[in-house]
Each structure stands twice: as structure tokens, then as C-alpha cells.
Motif scaffolding. Sequence first.
Motif, PDB file in Angstrom:
ATOM      1  N   VAL A 102       0.835  -1.203   0.000  1.00 14.26           N
ATOM      2  CA  VAL A 102       0.000   0.000   0.000  1.00 14.26           C
ATOM      3  C   VAL A 102       0.869   1.251   0.000  1.00 14.26           C
ATOM      4  CG1 VAL A 102      -1.745   1.288   1.273  1.00 14.26           C
ATOM      5  CG2 VAL A 102      -1.884  -1.192   1.163  1.00 14.26           C
ATOM      6  N   LEU A 103       1.876   1.291   0.898  1.00 15.32           N
ATOM      7  CA  LEU A 103       2.754   2.454   0.988  1.00 15.32           C
ATOM      8  C   LEU A 103       3.558   2.627  -0.300  1.00 15.32           C
ATOM      9  CD1 LEU A 103       4.061   2.023   4.650  1.00 15.32           C
ATOM     10  CD2 LEU A 103       2.218   3.492   3.820  1.00 15.32           C
ATOM     11  N   SER A 104       4.011   1.508  -0.866  1.00 14.00           N
ATOM     12  CA  SER A 104       4.742   1.575  -2.130  1.00 14.00           C
ATOM     13  C   SER A 104       3.859   2.117  -3.243  1.00 14.00           C
ATOM     14  CB  SER A 104       5.267   0.187  -2.502  1.00 14.00           C
ATOM     15  OG  SER A 104       5.877   0.195  -3.775  1.00 14.00           O
ATOM     16  N   ASN A 105       2.592   1.689  -3.248  1.00 14.50           N
ATOM     17  CA  ASN A 105       1.644   2.160  -4.258  1.00 14.50           C
ATOM     18  C   ASN A 105       1.444   3.674  -4.168  1.00 14.50           C
ATOM     19  OD1 ASN A 105      -0.635   1.415  -6.252  1.00 14.50           O
ATOM     20  ND2 ASN A 105      -1.648   2.702  -4.733  1.00 14.50           N
ATOM     21  N   ILE A 106       1.392   4.176  -2.935  1.00 13.48           N
ATOM     22  CA  ILE A 106       1.213   5.621  -2.732  1.00 13.48           C
ATOM     23  C   ILE A 106       2.425   6.390  -3.255  1.00 13.48           C
ATOM     24  CG2 ILE A 106       0.998   7.426  -0.983  1.00 13.48           C
ATOM     25  CD1 ILE A 106      -0.618   5.474   0.701  1.00 13.48           C
ATOM     26  N   LEU A 107       3.637   5.905  -2.938  1.00 15.63           N
ATOM     27  CA  LEU A 107       4.855   6.588  -3.375  1.00 15.63           C
ATOM     28  C   LEU A 107       4.996   6.567  -4.890  1.00 15.63           C
ATOM     29  CD1 LEU A 107       7.397   5.341  -0.662  1.00 15.63           C
ATOM     30  CD2 LEU A 107       6.341   7.614  -0.863  1.00 15.63           C
ATOM     31  N   VAL A 108       4.704   5.413  -5.487  1.00 16.31           N
ATOM     32  CA  VAL A 108       4.782   5.314  -6.946  1.00 16.31           C
ATOM     33  C   VAL A 108       3.758   6.231  -7.602  1.00 16.31           C
ATOM     34  CG1 VAL A 108       4.432   3.770  -8.912  1.00 16.31           C
ATOM     35  CG2 VAL A 108       5.735   2.982  -6.934  1.00 16.31           C
ATOM     36  N   SER A 109       2.560   6.285  -7.024  1.00 11.42           N
ATOM     37  CA  SER A 109       1.517   7.163  -7.574  1.00 11.42           C
ATOM     38  C   SER A 109       1.914   8.624  -7.476  1.00 11.42           C
ATOM     39  CB  SER A 109       0.191   6.930  -6.819  1.00 11.42           C
ATOM     40  OG  SER A 109      -0.275   5.617  -6.991  1.00 11.42           O
ATOM     41  N   ALA A 110       2.652   8.976  -6.420  1.00 10.92           N
ATOM     42  CA  ALA A 110       3.015  10.375  -6.195  1.00 10.92           C
ATOM     43  C   ALA A 110       3.948  10.922  -7.261  1.00 10.92           C
ATOM     44  CB  ALA A 110       3.648  10.534  -4.810  1.00 10.92           C
ATOM     45  N   VAL A 111       4.753  10.057  -7.882  1.00  6.71           N
ATOM     46  CA  VAL A 111       5.724  10.532  -8.871  1.00  6.71           C
ATOM     47  C   VAL A 111       5.287  10.192 -10.296  1.00  6.71           C
ATOM     48  CG1 VAL A 111       7.656  10.454  -7.274  1.00  6.71           C
ATOM     49  CG2 VAL A 111       7.074   8.404  -8.576  1.00  6.71           C
ATOM     50  N   ASP A 112       4.010  10.001 -10.475  1.00  3.18           N
ATOM     51  CA  ASP A 112       3.485   9.689 -11.799  1.00  3.18           C
ATOM     52  C   ASP A 112       3.635  10.898 -12.731  1.00  3.18           C
ATOM     53  OD1 ASP A 112       2.289   8.338 -13.850  1.00  3.18           O
ATOM     54  OD2 ASP A 112       0.251   8.498 -13.068  1.00  3.18           O
ATOM     55  N   ASN A 113       3.683  10.626 -14.025  1.00  2.55           N
ATOM     56  CA  ASN A 113       3.709  11.696 -15.026  1.00  2.55           C
ATOM     57  C   ASN A 113       2.471  12.580 -14.850  1.00  2.55           C
ATOM     58  OD1 ASN A 113       2.753  12.748 -17.794  1.00  2.55           O
ATOM     59  ND2 ASN A 113       4.886  12.230 -18.181  1.00  2.55           N
ATOM     60  N   PRO A 114       2.623  13.904 -14.850  1.00  5.37           N
ATOM     61  CA  PRO A 114       1.473  14.785 -14.578  1.00  5.37           C
ATOM     62  C   PRO A 114       0.337  14.649 -15.587  1.00  5.37           C
ATOM     63  CG  PRO A 114       3.366  16.050 -15.362  1.00  5.37           C
ATOM     64  CD  PRO A 114       3.866  14.675 -15.061  1.00  5.37           C
ATOM     65  N   VAL A 115       0.697  14.478 -16.868  1.00  4.90           N
ATOM     66  CA  VAL A 115      -0.347  14.299 -17.886  1.00  4.90           C
ATOM     67  C   VAL A 115      -1.082  12.987 -17.651  1.00  4.90           C
ATOM     68  CG1 VAL A 115      -0.816  14.077 -20.353  1.00  4.90           C
ATOM     69  CG2 VAL A 115       0.939  15.676 -19.560  1.00  4.90           C
ATOM     70  N   ASN A 116      -0.321  11.937 -17.351  1.00  3.62           N
ATOM     71  CA  ASN A 116      -0.915  10.633 -17.064  1.00  3.62           C
ATOM     72  C   ASN A 116      -1.777  10.704 -15.807  1.00  3.62           C
ATOM     73  OD1 ASN A 116      -1.078   7.745 -17.731  1.00  3.62           O
ATOM     74  ND2 ASN A 116      -0.060   7.467 -15.766  1.00  3.62           N
ATOM     75  N   ALA A 117      -1.340  11.488 -14.822  1.00  4.74           N
ATOM     76  CA  ALA A 117      -2.103  11.643 -13.578  1.00  4.74           C
ATOM     77  C   ALA A 117      -3.450  12.304 -13.842  1.00  4.74           C
ATOM     78  CB  ALA A 117      -1.303  12.465 -12.567  1.00  4.74           C
ATOM     79  N   LEU A 118      -3.461  13.306 -14.726  1.00  5.22           N
ATOM     80  CA  LEU A 118      -4.727  13.960 -15.075  1.00  5.22           C
ATOM     81  C   LEU A 118      -5.648  13.016 -15.831  1.00  5.22           C
ATOM     82  CD1 LEU A 118      -3.478  17.490 -16.192  1.00  5.22           C
ATOM     83  CD2 LEU A 118      -4.940  16.993 -14.230  1.00  5.22           C
ATOM     84  N   ILE A 119      -5.072  12.223 -16.727  1.00  6.53           N
ATOM     85  CA  ILE A 119      -5.885  11.302 -17.527  1.00  6.53           C
ATOM     86  C   ILE A 119      -6.516  10.231 -16.641  1.00  6.53           C
ATOM     87  CG2 ILE A 119      -5.804   9.527 -19.325  1.00  6.53           C
ATOM     88  CD1 ILE A 119      -3.604  11.199 -20.689  1.00  6.53           C
ATOM     89  N   ASN A 120      -5.726   9.696 -15.685  1.00  7.84           N
ATOM     90  CA  ASN A 120      -6.185   8.588 -14.843  1.00  7.84           C
ATOM     91  C   ASN A 120      -6.737   9.037 -13.503  1.00  7.84           C
ATOM     92  OD1 ASN A 120      -5.383   6.517 -16.705  1.00  7.84           O
ATOM     93  ND2 ASN A 120      -3.259   6.860 -16.096  1.00  7.84           N
ATOM     94  N   ALA A 121      -6.862  10.355 -13.301  1.00  5.16           N
ATOM     95  CA  ALA A 121      -7.376  10.901 -12.039  1.00  5.16           C
ATOM     96  C   ALA A 121      -6.593  10.387 -10.847  1.00  5.16           C
ATOM     97  CB  ALA A 121      -8.861  10.577 -11.879  1.00  5.16           C
ATOM     98  N   ASN A 122      -5.259  10.424 -10.961  1.00  2.34           N
ATOM     99  CA  ASN A 122      -4.373  10.031  -9.865  1.00  2.34           C
ATOM    100  C   ASN A 122      -4.171  11.260  -8.973  1.00  2.34           C
ATOM    101  OD1 ASN A 122      -2.308   9.297  -8.150  1.00  2.34           O
ATOM    102  ND2 ASN A 122      -0.882   8.695  -9.761  1.00  2.34           N
ATOM    103  N   TYR A 123      -5.000  11.388  -7.935  1.00  4.85           N
ATOM    104  CA  TYR A 123      -5.022  12.619  -7.151  1.00  4.85           C
ATOM    105  C   TYR A 123      -3.791  12.788  -6.266  1.00  4.85           C
ATOM    106  CZ  TYR A 123      -9.651  13.515  -8.844  1.00  4.85           C
ATOM    107  OH  TYR A 123     -10.710  13.766  -9.677  1.00  4.85           O
TER     108      TYR A 123
END
Length: 422
Positions: free
Chosen positions: A124-145
Motif C-alpha cells: 500500500v505504501l509503495s503504491n502511494i509513493l509510486v503514484s506520487a511521482v506519476d507523469n502529470p499528464v498521465n495523472a490527469l488522464i487517470n485521475a491520480n489525485y
Amino acid sequence: MTPIFAVYKKVPLVLQIVIGLIIGIILAVYCPEPFSFVKGFGELFVKALKSVAPLLVLVLVTSAIAAHQKGSRNQLWKLIIIYFVSTFLAAVTAVATSFIFPTTVNLKTAGPESAAAVSSIADVLSNILVSAVDNPVNALINANYISILVWASALGFMFRNAADTTKRVLEDLASVVTNIVRIVICLAPLGVMGLVYDSIVSQGGIEGLAKYLLVIEVLVAVMAISALIINPFLVFLITRRNPFPLVFNCLVNSAYYAFFTRSSAANIPVNMQLCDKMNVPRSMSSISIPLGATVNMAGAAITVSVLTLTAVASLNGGTLPLDIWTAILLCFMASICACGAGGIAGGSLMLIPLACSLFGIGNDIAMQMVGIGMVIGVVQDSCETALNSSSDALFTIALSKRQQMKEEARIQAVKAASEINS
């Protein structure tokens, strides 16, 4: 059309939604086939909200940090603490209720495995850290808040040194996106009609949930306790005033929408609008609301705790052979992992295998509980989202009111001191 539109605007939005709800139920129960197109209204409404929410969060957080107001950071840390305390108390209530009213379901000795299940807190913690450094465009597309918050914060801090005209552009952009959100929210009556129609038809009518009625009752009861007892108690500790007017205001203006959209992300614009009405500074709400949609997951902690203990009771003849330390560990695990539920496919249900591992329950049994959770999701997920999302607005408004009361008290003290000196 002008007179009709004028009458339509005079009808309160909540009443419009109630009418849409009633129409959706009638169509789903009595004539589902001729009106199958109605469910498309719900899909379009949720899609529109989910589409605009990531952009809204990005521009609002960026604009708020760029125009930083002194003291907002301290309030944010207090809010994070309140979020976790609320989630932990919800988990404790869920465990205690499951002890008093243990629920059971029919489980097979073998079932399908799933690679999507979470196997440890580290995952879970690893998932949060990986999500935090996602590509910004990809984050907007996938709603990675999580990633959107990180990028918006970084951009906001960089823009703090920009010219005032640049900051003004950011404010105007945030205002434009907010106005788009208001237009989308006006479509809520049609959206709710489509959502309730689809929920009833997809479950084969109300009867499809009957065999899991006791589990549903326990889940809903614990969520109601959290919404009507635990949350008001926390709000009272924050404001030292009667909490129920504020609690019911958030239930009517936030939980109502979240119940039907079943998405904390889709309800971010609704909560932002509610905070604006309650005079919460944008510097606070534009950060606390999207953050709450990611980490404030009392409903998820309840779901994980209740369904896990249902599996335990089902395998032990209706009893819960559970010591106090294991119960406390379950509460902490449910609370911490619930904060990462938004970044996991399947949400809170996919955390059940992790919680079940505390009791030596294999993944085959745990995934059967996940399947049951999906069946009752029409009620469970709706109530869970309503609790989670309305709590975001509730605690944000309560903390803002406390800050306003302190400021008013300070001003009164200054006036009193000036009168004495004069």
C-alpha cells in the motif's frame, strides 16, 4: 421555453434531485426495458464530474499555494490528524459492532485467485509513493489525485515568486473551471435518475440484495454511527458548538450527491462549492478537499473491518475467536490501508485479502468476500462514499469555523484593549 426555464431555476436543486430519484425508481421497477436509455444520463453525469475534477484540483491547488495565506499550512496538518482519528474511530466502531452482531455468509472452500489483491502494508505504501511521482499528464488522464496534489503543490510553490499578473491568470483559470463545474452540477437531477435506474436494474431488482441483508445492515449501521455520532463528536471538540446543524448541512449538500455518484473524486467539485458557501478560504479548501478524497476513508476502514470479520465468523461457526490485540491491530491496519484505497484498483474491497491474512485466511476465501462486496456495492459503496466525501467537507468547514472564531475573539480583545486604553 423561457417561462419553463425560469420555473425550473426556482425549484431548489435538492428537490429537483429528489424528483429525478423518484422517477428513476419508478422506471426501473415498472418499465425498465422501454427506458434503458435512461442509464446513459447517469453515465454522462459521473463522466463529466470525473473529467473536470482532476483539472479543478490542479488549478485550484496551484492557485491557492501561489497566493499562499499565512497559517494555512498549520491548519492542514490539524486536518490530516482529524482525518486519521475519524478513520480509526470508524474502524474501532466496525470491529466492536461485528463482535456484538457477528454476521456470516456461505463461503466455498476454494475460489478464484486474484493478482490484484494487496498482500502487505508495504504494498500500500509503495503504491502511494509510486503514484506520487506519476507523469502529470498521465495523472490527469487517470485521475491520480496523489500525483496531481504533488505536481500542483510544486507548481504552486514555484509560482509564488511569479509576477502578480501571472498569479491573477491562475486565479482567473481557477474561476473559469469552477464555473464549468457549476454547469455540470446543474445536470445532477438527470444524472441521479440514470444512476438509480441503473443500480436497481443491474441487480435484478431490490431482491438481488436480500440474501446479504444482515451484512448490509451492519455496514450501514456502522457508517450511520460514524456520520451521526463520531463525526459530530469530533466537530464539537473542534468548534465547541452544537455540531448537528453543520453535520446535517454536509449530509444534505455533500453526502446526497456522493451517495449516487459513488465517487469521492466526482464529489470534489460539490464539496468545493459547499465550502465556498460556508465561507471557507480557498487557500484551505482547495487543498484539504482533494487531500480528503485521497486519505480520509472512514467508510473504507468500516468496509474492510466488517467484511473481514464476516469471513472470520463464517469460518468459525458464527463466532469471533479474536483477542483484543488482534482487534486493535486490525483497526490500525484498516485505518492506514484505507488511506491508500484510492490508488488501488477495486478500492477498499481489494484491501480485504490483506486484512484477512491477519487471521490466516487464504486468498481464495478472501476473494469470495471481495465478490460479495461487489454484489452489495450498490448499497455499500454508495454509503461508504457518502460518509467519506461528506466528512471531507465537514471537517474542513469545522476547522475553518474554529479559525474564524479565534480571529473574531482576537479582534474583540484588541477592541476591548483599545477602549480601556482610551
